[in-house]
Scaffold this active site. Structure first.
Site, mmCIF file in Angstrom:
data_model
loop_
_atom_site.group_PDB
_atom_site.id
_atom_site.type_symbol
_atom_site.label_atom_id
_atom_site.label_comp_id
_atom_site.label_asym_id
_atom_site.label_seq_id
_atom_site.Cartn_x
_atom_site.Cartn_y
_atom_site.Cartn_z
ATOM 1 N N GLU A 192 0.711 -1.051 -0.093
ATOM 2 C CA GLU A 192 -0.529 0.051 0.398
ATOM 3 C C GLU A 192 0.893 1.297 0.184
ATOM 4 O O GLU A 192 1.077 2.338 -0.897
ATOM 5 C CB GLU A 192 -0.864 -0.478 0.807
ATOM 6 C CG GLU A 192 -1.714 -0.876 1.471
ATOM 7 C CD GLU A 192 -3.382 -1.360 -0.103
ATOM 8 O OE1 GLU A 192 -3.297 0.267 -0.514
ATOM 9 O OE2 GLU A 192 -3.208 -2.086 -0.025
ATOM 10 N N SER A 205 4.028 1.555 -0.870
ATOM 11 C CA SER A 205 4.851 1.994 -2.608
ATOM 12 C C SER A 205 3.991 2.095 -4.038
ATOM 13 O O SER A 205 3.441 2.923 -4.239
ATOM 14 C CB SER A 205 5.207 0.315 -2.531
ATOM 15 O OG SER A 205 6.449 0.419 -1.705
#
Length: 415
Positions: free
Chosen positions: A250, A252
């Site tokens: 999430e 990244s």
């Protein structure tokens, strides 16, 4: 200081789309307030958030180790999310000392910065293949076709997930993280619980296989890690592996897409990175830029802590058993901490942003995230120096809730 009460709809679409003007107003006029719907005390200023994050004696990710559910006035555990709750109880992030100390120490011995750095070549290969597949396209969705596949592939490579399981990782992660939002449906609750069950079963089989046939991957390292005769239990190993996927994915995806969108909206910064790539600037230049983008548009804008003992922060009295909400996205733009906070400063130094947290719960995956984002950003500006938004006039569409805030679709034109 009397704490004001303020009704604040975090999930309002207009706020999720662009929270920063509202957060700036709160930070100056109502830096701390009680929100009755969510029954939390919100903090908006960097200093207060930093104080809370660093004080593990008075604030924690968990509270049931010092107060019972009855004392807290909580209902009985919901059997519909029993697997999800068991997962939460067995990873380092939602535990407090002494168990947190033990878990984090064991995991840190296996999940080292050098293990992350060893993935650099693999990450470079992944991003280059992704960009090669997009090179002849008239346009593509940066979210679905570049940002989303990368962290899943990296985490799968890190853990040693077999190829046949990898297509399931993204759906499992997407389902599980819905329960971190403030407010979710029964359908989302069932989907998250099912995802934990399915992912856990797959990891249980993989861990058993790695005990018989060790490989050079993180699952093997977690199976084998030992400290003074202590090892991770199987449930702890599984929960930690699931956490790595969820947190790594999430942050990244949302960090990369939000950051690229900001760069393309402020073209001079994109062009600065293009020049750096053409001059063969070291990866550290792009990692520093990624750090600034994580500050500028925070991908996980809010975290929570429990008050473990009566105390005061910034003149605000807090009672044991209260929950505080820390608005990282606001703290990351606090002018008391950052010069020109609403501007992108690609080489900002120092850059003590809150995005990876502070204190004992500082993100274990931060070195991998920095590497991944730096490589992905450098490859994108090198491969597509003339990248443009397909519709310069349309705002990016941030979907879902505020706690895990990300662009749903970002159509771009490579040239």
């Amino acid at each position: 200081m009397k704490l004001p009460t303020l009704e604040f709809d975090l999930n309002a679409p207009a706020f999720v789309q662009n929270p920063y003007p509202t957060l700036a107003g709160l930070r100056e006029q109502t830096p701390a307030f009680f929100e009755p719907t969510w029954n939390k005390v919100f903090f908006t200023r960097y200093e207060d958030i930093s104080t809370i994050l660093r004080d593990s004696r008075r604030f924690g990710r968990a509270i049931t180790h010092i107060l019972s559910r009855d004392e807290l006035g909580w209902p009985a555990p919901d059997p519909r999310q029993a697997a999800f709750d068991a997962f939460q109880e067995n990873h380092p992030l939602d535990n407090e000392p002494p168990r947190h100390t033990r878990l984090r120490s064991l995991v840190a011995k296996a999940f080292t910065p050098s293990r992350s750095e060893a993935l650099r070549g693999r990450i470079e290969g992944l991003v280059n293949r992704s960009l090669d597949a997009l090179r002849e396209r008239e346009s593509f969705d940066l979210v679905r076709e570049y940002a989303e596949p990368l962290p899943v592939a990296v985490i799968a490579e890190l853990l040693g997930i077999p190829e046949e399981l990898r297509p399931k990782l993204r759906p499992w992660s997407a389902a599980i993280v819905k329960l971190y939002e403030l407010g979710y449906t029964e359908q989302q609750q069932r989907a998250a619980n099912t995802a934990v069950l399915e992912f856990s079963a797959a990891l249980r089989e993989l861990a058993a296989l790695r005990r018989r046939d060790p490989k050079d991957d993180l699952i093997t390292a977690l199976v084998q890690v030992e400290e003074a005769g202590d090892r991770l239990s199987e449930d702890e190993l599984i929960a930690t592996s699931i956490l790595l996927l969820n947190a790594g994915h999430e942050a990244s995806v949302n960090g990369l897409t939000g950051g690229v969108h900001a760069l393309l909206r402020q073209r001079e910064h994109w062009d600065t990175l293009v020049r750096a790539a053409r001059a063969d600037a070291p990866l550290e230049v792009f990692k520093a830029a990624a750090e600034e983008l994580l500050r500028f548009d925070t991908p996980l804008p809010m975290f929570e802590r429990w008050v473990l003992e009566d105390c005061e922060v910034g003149g605000v009295p807090l009672q044991r058993g209260q929950e505080v909400a820390l608005l990282y996205a606001s703290g990351n733009r606090d002018p008391r901490k950052f010069a020109r906070p609403d501007e992108i400063v690609l080489d900002r130094t120092p850059n003590p942003h809150l995005t990876f947290g502070l204190g004992i719960h500082y993100c274990l995956g931060a070195p991998l995230a920095r590497l991944e984002l730096g490589v992905a950003l450098r490859a994108l500006v090198s491969g597509f120096p003339d990248l443009r938004l397909a519709d310069e006039s349309a705002p990016a569409c941030y979907g879902g809730g505020f706690v895990i805030r990300g662009i749903e679709r970002l159509e771009v034109v490579p040239r």
